[in-house]
Scaffold this motif. Structure first.
Motif, PDB file in Angstrom:
ATOM      1  N   PHE A 216       0.728  -1.313   0.075  1.00  0.00           N
ATOM      2  CA  PHE A 216       0.068  -0.120   0.025  1.00  0.00           C
ATOM      3  C   PHE A 216       0.919   1.318  -0.017  1.00  0.00           C
ATOM      4  O   PHE A 216       1.907   1.247   0.761  1.00  0.00           O
ATOM      5  CB  PHE A 216      -0.972  -0.037   1.235  1.00  0.00           C
ATOM      6  CG  PHE A 216      -1.598   1.057   1.332  1.00  0.00           C
ATOM      7  CD1 PHE A 216      -2.992   1.010   0.733  1.00  0.00           C
ATOM      8  CD2 PHE A 216      -1.449   2.305   2.053  1.00  0.00           C
ATOM      9  CE1 PHE A 216      -3.755   1.944   0.729  1.00  0.00           C
ATOM     10  CE2 PHE A 216      -2.421   3.512   2.085  1.00  0.00           C
ATOM     11  CZ  PHE A 216      -3.680   3.333   1.697  1.00  0.00           C
ATOM     12  N   ILE A 217       0.691   2.275  -0.794  1.00  0.00           N
ATOM     13  CA  ILE A 217       1.017   3.442  -0.968  1.00  0.00           C
ATOM     14  C   ILE A 217       0.351   4.557  -1.023  1.00  0.00           C
ATOM     15  O   ILE A 217      -0.734   4.397  -2.108  1.00  0.00           O
ATOM     16  CB  ILE A 217       2.451   3.331  -1.939  1.00  0.00           C
ATOM     17  CG1 ILE A 217       3.193   4.802  -1.849  1.00  0.00           C
ATOM     18  CG2 ILE A 217       1.953   3.098  -3.303  1.00  0.00           C
ATOM     19  CD1 ILE A 217       4.479   4.850  -2.647  1.00  0.00           C
ATOM     20  N   ALA A 218       0.110   5.611  -0.295  1.00  0.00           N
ATOM     21  CA  ALA A 218      -0.583   6.752  -0.762  1.00  0.00           C
ATOM     22  C   ALA A 218      -0.183   7.998  -0.194  1.00  0.00           C
ATOM     23  O   ALA A 218       0.700   8.218   0.706  1.00  0.00           O
ATOM     24  CB  ALA A 218      -2.013   6.308   0.135  1.00  0.00           C
ATOM     25  N   ASP A 219      -0.695   9.084  -0.740  1.00  0.00           N
ATOM     26  CA  ASP A 219      -0.387  10.561  -0.321  1.00  0.00           C
ATOM     27  C   ASP A 219      -1.584  11.107   0.617  1.00  0.00           C
ATOM     28  O   ASP A 219      -2.811  10.779   0.279  1.00  0.00           O
ATOM     29  CB  ASP A 219      -0.029  11.355  -1.393  1.00  0.00           C
ATOM     30  CG  ASP A 219       0.949  11.142  -2.035  1.00  0.00           C
ATOM     31  OD1 ASP A 219       1.990  10.403  -1.583  1.00  0.00           O
ATOM     32  OD2 ASP A 219       1.560  11.728  -3.114  1.00  0.00           O
ATOM     33  N   VAL A 220      -1.418  11.505   1.757  1.00  0.00           N
ATOM     34  CA  VAL A 220      -2.559  12.080   2.684  1.00  0.00           C
ATOM     35  C   VAL A 220      -2.251  13.473   2.992  1.00  0.00           C
ATOM     36  O   VAL A 220      -1.221  14.194   2.837  1.00  0.00           O
ATOM     37  CB  VAL A 220      -2.438  11.390   4.111  1.00  0.00           C
ATOM     38  CG1 VAL A 220      -2.867   9.819   3.823  1.00  0.00           C
ATOM     39  CG2 VAL A 220      -1.138  11.263   4.553  1.00  0.00           C
ATOM     40  N   GLY A 221      -3.373  14.374   2.962  1.00  0.00           N
ATOM     41  CA  GLY A 221      -3.246  15.611   3.194  1.00  0.00           C
ATOM     42  C   GLY A 221      -4.236  16.018   4.718  1.00  0.00           C
ATOM     43  O   GLY A 221      -4.738  15.279   5.131  1.00  0.00           O
ATOM     44  N   PRO A 222      -4.498  17.319   4.685  1.00  0.00           N
ATOM     45  CA  PRO A 222      -5.195  17.847   5.958  1.00  0.00           C
ATOM     46  C   PRO A 222      -6.527  17.195   6.181  1.00  0.00           C
ATOM     47  O   PRO A 222      -7.374  17.289   5.172  1.00  0.00           O
ATOM     48  CB  PRO A 222      -5.067  19.443   5.625  1.00  0.00           C
ATOM     49  CG  PRO A 222      -4.114  19.696   4.974  1.00  0.00           C
ATOM     50  CD  PRO A 222      -3.947  18.448   3.932  1.00  0.00           C
ATOM     51  N   GLY A 223      -6.866  16.648   7.155  1.00  0.00           N
ATOM     52  CA  GLY A 223      -8.287  16.124   7.594  1.00  0.00           C
ATOM     53  C   GLY A 223      -8.328  14.634   7.307  1.00  0.00           C
ATOM     54  O   GLY A 223      -9.107  13.931   7.590  1.00  0.00           O
ATOM     55  N   ASP A 224      -7.196  14.199   6.364  1.00  0.00           N
ATOM     56  CA  ASP A 224      -7.267  12.705   6.149  1.00  0.00           C
ATOM     57  C   ASP A 224      -6.687  11.776   7.312  1.00  0.00           C
ATOM     58  O   ASP A 224      -5.874  12.422   8.304  1.00  0.00           O
ATOM     59  CB  ASP A 224      -5.986  12.170   4.896  1.00  0.00           C
ATOM     60  CG  ASP A 224      -6.652  13.221   3.753  1.00  0.00           C
ATOM     61  OD1 ASP A 224      -7.936  13.188   3.656  1.00  0.00           O
ATOM     62  OD2 ASP A 224      -5.791  13.007   2.877  1.00  0.00           O
TER      63      ASP A 224
ATOM     64  N   LEU B  22       3.318   9.769  -6.620  1.00  0.00           N
ATOM     65  CA  LEU B  22       3.166   8.687  -6.081  1.00  0.00           C
ATOM     66  C   LEU B  22       3.225   7.437  -7.371  1.00  0.00           C
ATOM     67  O   LEU B  22       3.714   6.330  -6.927  1.00  0.00           O
ATOM     68  CB  LEU B  22       1.444   8.804  -5.935  1.00  0.00           C
ATOM     69  CG  LEU B  22       1.025   7.764  -5.126  1.00  0.00           C
ATOM     70  CD1 LEU B  22       1.851   7.554  -3.595  1.00  0.00           C
ATOM     71  CD2 LEU B  22      -0.682   8.075  -5.141  1.00  0.00           C
ATOM     72  N   GLU B  23       3.175   7.697  -8.403  1.00  0.00           N
ATOM     73  CA  GLU B  23       3.140   6.552  -9.649  1.00  0.00           C
ATOM     74  C   GLU B  23       4.735   6.182  -9.619  1.00  0.00           C
ATOM     75  O   GLU B  23       4.941   5.018 -10.003  1.00  0.00           O
ATOM     76  CB  GLU B  23       2.915   7.206 -10.977  1.00  0.00           C
ATOM     77  CG  GLU B  23       1.210   7.421 -11.042  1.00  0.00           C
ATOM     78  CD  GLU B  23       0.515   5.996 -10.861  1.00  0.00           C
ATOM     79  OE1 GLU B  23       1.155   5.094 -11.276  1.00  0.00           O
ATOM     80  OE2 GLU B  23      -0.755   5.893 -10.241  1.00  0.00           O
ATOM     81  N   SER B  24       5.562   7.237  -9.575  1.00  0.00           N
ATOM     82  CA  SER B  24       7.059   6.820  -9.961  1.00  0.00           C
ATOM     83  C   SER B  24       7.617   5.926  -8.650  1.00  0.00           C
ATOM     84  O   SER B  24       8.457   5.142  -8.948  1.00  0.00           O
ATOM     85  CB  SER B  24       7.839   8.029  -9.875  1.00  0.00           C
ATOM     86  OG  SER B  24       8.171   8.632  -8.511  1.00  0.00           O
ATOM     87  N   GLN B  25       6.784   5.715  -7.534  1.00  0.00           N
ATOM     88  CA  GLN B  25       7.232   4.946  -6.282  1.00  0.00           C
ATOM     89  C   GLN B  25       6.557   3.857  -6.204  1.00  0.00           C
ATOM     90  O   GLN B  25       6.550   2.806  -5.387  1.00  0.00           O
ATOM     91  CB  GLN B  25       7.292   5.756  -5.000  1.00  0.00           C
ATOM     92  CG  GLN B  25       8.478   6.901  -5.087  1.00  0.00           C
ATOM     93  CD  GLN B  25       8.284   7.112  -3.523  1.00  0.00           C
ATOM     94  OE1 GLN B  25       7.759   7.328  -2.851  1.00  0.00           O
ATOM     95  NE2 GLN B  25       9.727   7.423  -3.198  1.00  0.00           N
TER      96      GLN B  25
END
Length: 397
Positions: free
Chosen positions: A130-138, A218-221
């Motif tokens: 699993f890999i994901a980017d998270v931001g404020p409120g996540d 994200l795609e590159s990793q």
């Protein structure tokens, strides 16, 4: 020689432990006046406070700050707040490219992103990644034993980590660098099938947080696992969920019914507008651990047998309410009060005092409390988690 002292008794802007009814007296001795100003309801408790209730407040400003190249962390556990046995919290910040190294815990990890953005990675016991980017409120949640990492993106980030054990310490977790440093190199060589010399430059102790470059897209990793991806997402975009709206503010509730992987932590994000109040209620499933995000408020906790105590809270404070104790939280500032309610549970549950009374035979309520028909008719069968009432104002004593 006379001992030094200050005469603060008649200085108008210095708060004094004197209630409006005349109870109390001037404090003319050594004082932390700034602290007294921050805690008006401890200096001058409401007349309804009584009995003995342990401390239910601790500020991250009073904790040890762990500084590393790449970020910082600070924590509140039973060491700082002994009553808080069910949950512990870590406030952490990472620089752009700062990394909370590859690690895992014996406890589940629940997190709320306060500001900035981060990239998280994980692999489960079946090799699904699993890999994901998270931001404020996540939010994110890692079950116990699931290895993971966190890395700050372009603007860096700050977040709250909550663990389902009040005795938890983030400085005593299971880290990949720590394990390598305490494993003979011939064992590492045999395990990974490379020469012993490959481990000549490994860290000699736990890295914890370190500085790296900001990762690419994200795609590159992304790495494709032959076993696929995790069946339940480790992240949840809380603020995309429509809130429950009430006259006094809004509430976002999230538990395993919406965030399926989060089996041991349930939460609510609460906004209380100026003049509003988180209604009188209690929780029938577990203790409540709170984190205050913005604004200021006060909470009174009722413990039964005539015991009640009031505490003042500001951004960066942690509050706690023992199981089933009645409580309410008032906004005492001029801006919205935002805070998180967290529980060691798979479900969010609360009992509204108002709703309970409204759904009980009215003559029983009236005779029990000696109230008239106007009060009975004003009761609401629907739960209003946050109420607002005309003419409310708060003036610290």
């Amino acid at each position: 020689m006379e001992a030094p002292r200050r005469n603060v008794a008649n200085i108008p802007h210095i708060p004094q432990p004197i209630r409006e009814d005349g109870a109390g007296w001037f404090d003319k001795g050594p004082r932390d006046i700034m602290r007294d100003c921050e805690n008006p309801d401890m200096l001058v408790p409401p007349v309804t406070d009584a009995g003995l209730i342990p401390n239910l407040r601790f500020s991250y400003s009073d904790t040890h700050m762990q500084l590393n190249h790449g970020g910082w962390s600070r924590e509140i556990t039973v060491r700082e707040l002994p009553i808080a046995t069910t949950l512990a919290g870590v406030n952490m910040s990472l620089t752009p490219g700062g990394v909370r190294e590859l690690h895992w815990h014996q406890q589940a990890e629940w997190s709320y992103m306060i500001l900035g953005r981060a990239r998280i990675t994980a692999v489960d016991q079946d090799g699904r990644n699993f890999i994901a980017d998270v931001g404020p409120g996540d939010l994110w949640y890692f079950p116990p034993g699931i290895p993971h990492s966190i890395q700050g993106l372009e603007e860096g980030c700050e977040f709250l980590l909550v663990f389902d054990d009040g005795h938890f310490s983030d400085l005593n977790t299971l880290s990949i660098s720590d394990w390598f440093a305490h494993t003979p190199r011939d064992v590492l060589s045999g395990n990974f099938g490379v020469p012993i010399s490959a481990f000549d430059t490994i860290p000699c102790e736990q890295v914890y947080i370190y500085q790296d470059s900001v990762p690419g897209s994200l795609e590159s990793q992304k790495i494709t696992s032959p076993f696929g991806t995790v069946p339940l997402s480790f992240t949840y975009p809380l603020l995309t969920q429509p809130p429950l709206q009430f006259p006094g503010g809004s509430v976002w509730i999230v538990d395993s019914s919406l965030f399926g992987i989060s089996k041991t932590v349930a939460a609510a994000l609460v906004e209380v507008v100026p003049g509003g109040m988180r209604e009188m209620h209690w929780h029938p499933n577990n203790d409540e651990w709170q984190y205050y995000l913005t604004g200021q408020g006060r909470m009174t906790v009722f413990a039964g047998n005539g015991a009640a105590r009031t505490f003042d809270y500001r951004a960066g404070d942690v509050g706690y309410v023992p199981f089933a104790f009645g409580h309410y939280i008032q906004n005492t500032g001029t801006q919205s009060l935002w805070f998180l309610e967290l529980f060691k549970s798979d479900r969010f549950q609360d009992v509204s005092l108002n709703q309970w009374m409204a759904l009980t035979p009215p003559e029983l309520v009236a005779h029990n409390l000696h109230v008239g028909p106007d009060t009975i008719q004003a009761l609401r069968k629907e739960k209003w988690s946050v109420v607002k009432y005309p003419g409310f104002s708060y003036y610290p004593k």
